[in-house]
Design a protein around this motif. Structure first.
Motif, PDB file in Angstrom:
ATOM      1  N   ILE A  69      14.798  20.097   2.883  1.00 26.45           N
ATOM      2  CA  ILE A  69      15.468  20.223   4.495  1.00 26.45           C
ATOM      3  C   ILE A  69      16.044  18.855   4.329  1.00 26.45           C
ATOM      4  N   GLY A  70      17.378  18.874   4.604  1.00 27.99           N
ATOM      5  CA  GLY A  70      18.498  17.937   4.629  1.00 27.99           C
ATOM      6  C   GLY A  70      17.662  17.123   5.559  1.00 27.99           C
ATOM      7  N   PHE A  71      18.036  17.316   7.508  1.00 31.98           N
ATOM      8  CA  PHE A  71      17.677  16.356   8.006  1.00 31.98           C
ATOM      9  C   PHE A  71      16.647  17.180   8.537  1.00 31.98           C
ATOM     10  N   GLN A  72      15.513  15.895   8.896  1.00 30.15           N
ATOM     11  CA  GLN A  72      14.212  16.292   9.932  1.00 30.15           C
ATOM     12  C   GLN A  72      14.113  15.892  10.707  1.00 30.15           C
ATOM     13  N   LEU A  73      13.416  16.189  12.512  1.00 34.81           N
ATOM     14  CA  LEU A  73      13.739  14.974  13.256  1.00 34.81           C
ATOM     15  C   LEU A  73      12.011  15.149  13.960  1.00 34.81           C
ATOM     16  N   SER A  74      11.410  15.332  13.701  1.00 40.81           N
ATOM     17  CA  SER A  74       9.853  15.840  14.370  1.00 40.81           C
ATOM     18  C   SER A  74       9.167  16.091  16.039  1.00 40.81           C
ATOM     19  N   ALA A  75      10.289  14.946  16.749  1.00 43.50           N
ATOM     20  CA  ALA A  75      10.200  14.220  17.681  1.00 43.50           C
ATOM     21  C   ALA A  75      11.396  14.158  18.693  1.00 43.50           C
ATOM     22  N   ALA A  76      11.253  14.363  20.203  1.00 41.43           N
ATOM     23  CA  ALA A  76      12.248  13.832  21.014  1.00 41.43           C
ATOM     24  C   ALA A  76      12.734  12.262  20.688  1.00 41.43           C
ATOM     25  N   GLY A  77      13.454  12.711  21.488  1.00 38.11           N
ATOM     26  CA  GLY A  77      14.480  11.207  21.642  1.00 38.11           C
ATOM     27  C   GLY A  77      15.005  10.238  20.318  1.00 38.11           C
ATOM     28  N   ASN A  78      16.061  10.776  19.266  1.00 35.00           N
ATOM     29  CA  ASN A  78      16.166  10.847  18.360  1.00 35.00           C
ATOM     30  C   ASN A  78      18.092  10.367  18.404  1.00 35.00           C
ATOM     31  N   ILE A  79      18.947   9.706  18.141  1.00 27.85           N
ATOM     32  CA  ILE A  79      20.425  10.081  17.772  1.00 27.85           C
ATOM     33  C   ILE A  79      20.220   9.850  16.256  1.00 27.85           C
ATOM     34  N   LEU A  80      21.312  10.941  16.112  1.00 32.95           N
ATOM     35  CA  LEU A  80      21.537  11.933  14.667  1.00 32.95           C
ATOM     36  C   LEU A  80      23.112  11.809  14.586  1.00 32.95           C
ATOM     37  N   ILE A  81      24.067  11.013  14.257  1.00 35.76           N
ATOM     38  CA  ILE A  81      25.360  10.816  14.567  1.00 35.76           C
ATOM     39  C   ILE A  81      25.878  10.778  12.755  1.00 35.76           C
ATOM     40  N   ARG A  82      27.240  10.999  12.440  1.00 36.69           N
ATOM     41  CA  ARG A  82      27.649  11.193  11.395  1.00 36.69           C
ATOM     42  C   ARG A  82      27.185  10.745  10.362  1.00 36.69           C
ATOM     43  N   ASN A  83      26.303  12.230  10.216  1.00 40.71           N
ATOM     44  CA  ASN A  83      25.629  12.619   8.881  1.00 40.71           C
ATOM     45  C   ASN A  83      26.333  13.362   7.707  1.00 40.71           C
ATOM     46  N   THR A  84      26.088  13.870   6.706  1.00 39.63           N
ATOM     47  CA  THR A  84      26.943  14.872   6.035  1.00 39.63           C
ATOM     48  C   THR A  84      24.706  15.238   5.179  1.00 39.63           C
ATOM     49  N   ALA A  85      25.731  16.949   5.219  1.00 40.64           N
ATOM     50  CA  ALA A  85      23.842  17.219   4.701  1.00 40.64           C
ATOM     51  C   ALA A  85      25.000  18.115   3.655  1.00 40.64           C
ATOM     52  N   SER A  86      24.437  19.029   2.434  1.00 39.05           N
ATOM     53  CA  SER A  86      24.836  19.590   1.483  1.00 39.05           C
ATOM     54  C   SER A  86      24.760  20.525   0.319  1.00 39.05           C
ATOM     55  N   GLY A  87      23.920  21.418  -0.316  1.00 36.51           N
ATOM     56  CA  GLY A  87      23.221  22.277  -1.084  1.00 36.51           C
ATOM     57  C   GLY A  87      22.549  22.927  -0.509  1.00 36.51           C
ATOM     58  N   SER A  88      21.798  23.595  -0.921  1.00 36.96           N
ATOM     59  CA  SER A  88      20.817  24.878  -0.767  1.00 36.96           C
ATOM     60  C   SER A  88      20.151  24.380   0.345  1.00 36.96           C
ATOM     61  N   GLY A  89      19.497  25.624   1.280  1.00 35.77           N
ATOM     62  CA  GLY A  89      18.308  24.613   2.003  1.00 35.77           C
ATOM     63  C   GLY A  89      18.528  24.559   2.953  1.00 35.77           C
ATOM     64  N   THR A  90      16.721  24.648   3.774  1.00 38.51           N
ATOM     65  CA  THR A  90      17.786  23.965   5.654  1.00 38.51           C
ATOM     66  C   THR A  90      18.203  22.577   5.542  1.00 38.51           C
ATOM     67  N   LYS A  91      19.041  22.190   6.472  1.00 36.00           N
ATOM     68  CA  LYS A  91      20.581  21.561   6.142  1.00 36.00           C
ATOM     69  C   LYS A  91      20.208  20.767   7.507  1.00 36.00           C
ATOM     70  N   TRP A  92      19.620  21.719   8.825  1.00 37.43           N
ATOM     71  CA  TRP A  92      18.999  20.859  10.082  1.00 37.43           C
ATOM     72  C   TRP A  92      17.238  20.993  10.013  1.00 37.43           C
ATOM     73  N   ALA A  93      16.918  20.575  10.538  1.00 35.64           N
ATOM     74  CA  ALA A  93      15.801  21.106  11.215  1.00 35.64           C
ATOM     75  C   ALA A  93      15.654  20.060  12.501  1.00 35.64           C
ATOM     76  N   ILE A  94      15.659  19.842  13.602  1.00 37.58           N
ATOM     77  CA  ILE A  94      16.186  19.381  14.602  1.00 37.58           C
ATOM     78  C   ILE A  94      15.771  19.989  15.728  1.00 37.58           C
ATOM     79  N   ALA A  95      14.305  18.634  16.469  1.00 37.69           N
ATOM     80  CA  ALA A  95      13.568  19.109  17.552  1.00 37.69           C
ATOM     81  C   ALA A  95      14.476  19.028  18.901  1.00 37.69           C
ATOM     82  N   THR A  96      13.960  19.655  19.870  1.00 37.05           N
ATOM     83  CA  THR A  96      14.533  20.021  20.748  1.00 37.05           C
ATOM     84  C   THR A  96      14.200  18.429  21.955  1.00 37.05           C
TER      85      THR A  96
END
Length: 377
Positions: A310-337
């Motif tokens: 996984i590229g970026f994974q947020l398993s809980a709420a209340g975080n901020i995610l800005i100005r990042n880059t993800a490439s390649g195969s696989g799941t790039k973003w796994a973001i909880a609500t």
């Protein structure tokens, strides 16, 4: 005859003047009365330190050598351990020990003994050890877990039965290497600073420091477990963690991880708990997530990752995610609500994203003017 006599007189006069000049500059011929005093510096001025040996630092039932007074000490040769004894026990505060490039080598069957240790239930301060190696001891190579404000510089700790180097609060560790120890490579308590250290092939993990630590410019690889661990309010900067069987870098609450590189670790590249700042890092090919936040309050910005599970994974709420880059195969973003994230843009879909030569521009090839966008490509 008269001419020769004049020349002879001139020669005699010149010789007499030369003898007078020698007498004037040569000083008295007779030595002064009394015994002759030495003119060389005493040994205490030439080498103003104390050698580790049986006369100066005699050992006891639990040690080959024992330091009992403050001062500056040095090794004059290698030390080979014997079963049932520490190599050197430091039983005083204010001790500086220069290993002088020599080796403290344990032997099979050492049991729970270390190359350099403290007496039981003592809490000395300001111990400094530098420039040598400790290897093959039954317990840790350097075991100063109760010492505070210790400094370890240019020490190599290898193949010890427990940790390579263990230190207490406020330790400073610089340019040290810990390899193939049966525990952590380097283990420190609160408020420690580790700089330009290397840890590889250690059984439990590479580097570990408790609350308030600063870990800078360190390199950890092929450790069983976590590469670098920083407890609450720690800072990890400019480090590389590669091919560890745990996460490359793992931090607890209120930590900062910046300008680090993590790759090919078995779990996550960078694992953060809560209220951490994760900025300007590069992570690639980690089997879990390249960047993983398990709690809330994390600020994850301007990081780059490629491949991995996984590229970026947020398993809980209340975080901020800005100005990042993800490439390649696989799941790039796994973001909880419940997280605040910049818009995720799939780069390369803009028609203007074409090859260009020279100075002619092609506009915004990333397809957005949003300054906080995250990008997949």
């Amino acid at each position: 005859m008269n001419r020769c006599s004049s020349r002879t007189l001139v020669c005699l006069a010149g010789a007499t003047l030369a003898l007078i000049a020698v007498a004037v500059h040569a000083g008295p011929i007779d030595p002064p009365s009394g015994p002759v005093a030495p003119t060389a510096k005493p040994l205490s001025e030439i080498e103003p330190r104390i050698a580790i040996n049986a006369a100066n630092t005699p050992g006891d039932a639990a040690s080959l050598f024992r330091i009992t007074q403050p001062g500056s000490y040095y090794l004059a040769g290698n030390i080979t351990g014997i079963s049932g004894k520490h190599g050197i026990v430091i039983a005083a505060e204010g001790v500086t020990l220069d290993l002088n490039g020599f080796d403290l080598a344990g032997v099979p069957g050492m049991g729970g003994f270390s190359a350099i240790a403290l007496p039981n239930n003592t809490f000395p301060r300001t111990i400094s050890i530098r420039n040598g190696s400790v290897r093959g001891w039954g317990d840790s190579g350097i075991a100063l877990s109760n010492a505070s404000s210790a400094s370890i510089t240019d020490v190599r700790a290898a193949a010890n039965g427990s940790h390579g180097i263990v230190l207490g609060t406020g330790a400073i560790v610089s340019r040290c290497t810990a390899e193939s120890n049966n525990g952590w490579g380097i283990l420190c308590s609160n408020g420690s600073a580790l700089t330009n250290c290397t840890a590889l092939n250690n059984t439990v993990g590479g580097l570990s420091a408790q609350a308030g630590a600063v870990i800078t410019g360190c390199n950890v690889s092929h450790n069983t477990g976590i590469g670098i661990f920083g407890s609450n309010s720690s800072t990890v900067t400019g480090c590389t963690a590669y091919s560890n069987t745990g996460s490359g870098i793992s931090v607890d609450t209120g930590c900062t991880v910046s300008n680090c590189t993590t790759g090919s670790n078995t779990v996550d590249g960078i694992l953060a708990a809560t209220r951490c700042g994760i900025t300007n890092n590069t992570s690639f090919g980690n089997s879990g997530a390249n960047f993983h936040a398990t709690g809330s309050g994390n600020h994850i910005e301007s990081n780059t990752c490629t491949g991995g599970g996984i590229g970026f994974q947020l398993s809980a709420a209340g975080n901020i995610l800005i100005r990042n880059t993800a490439s390649g195969s696989g799941t790039k973003w796994a973001i909880a609500t419940g997280n605040a994230i910049g818009i995720i843009v799939l780069a390369g879909t803009n028609p203007s994203a074409i090859s260009t030569n020279g100075n002619s521009g092609q506009g915004n090839t990333l397809g957005t003017s949003e300054p906080n966008a995250n990008f997949s490509y």
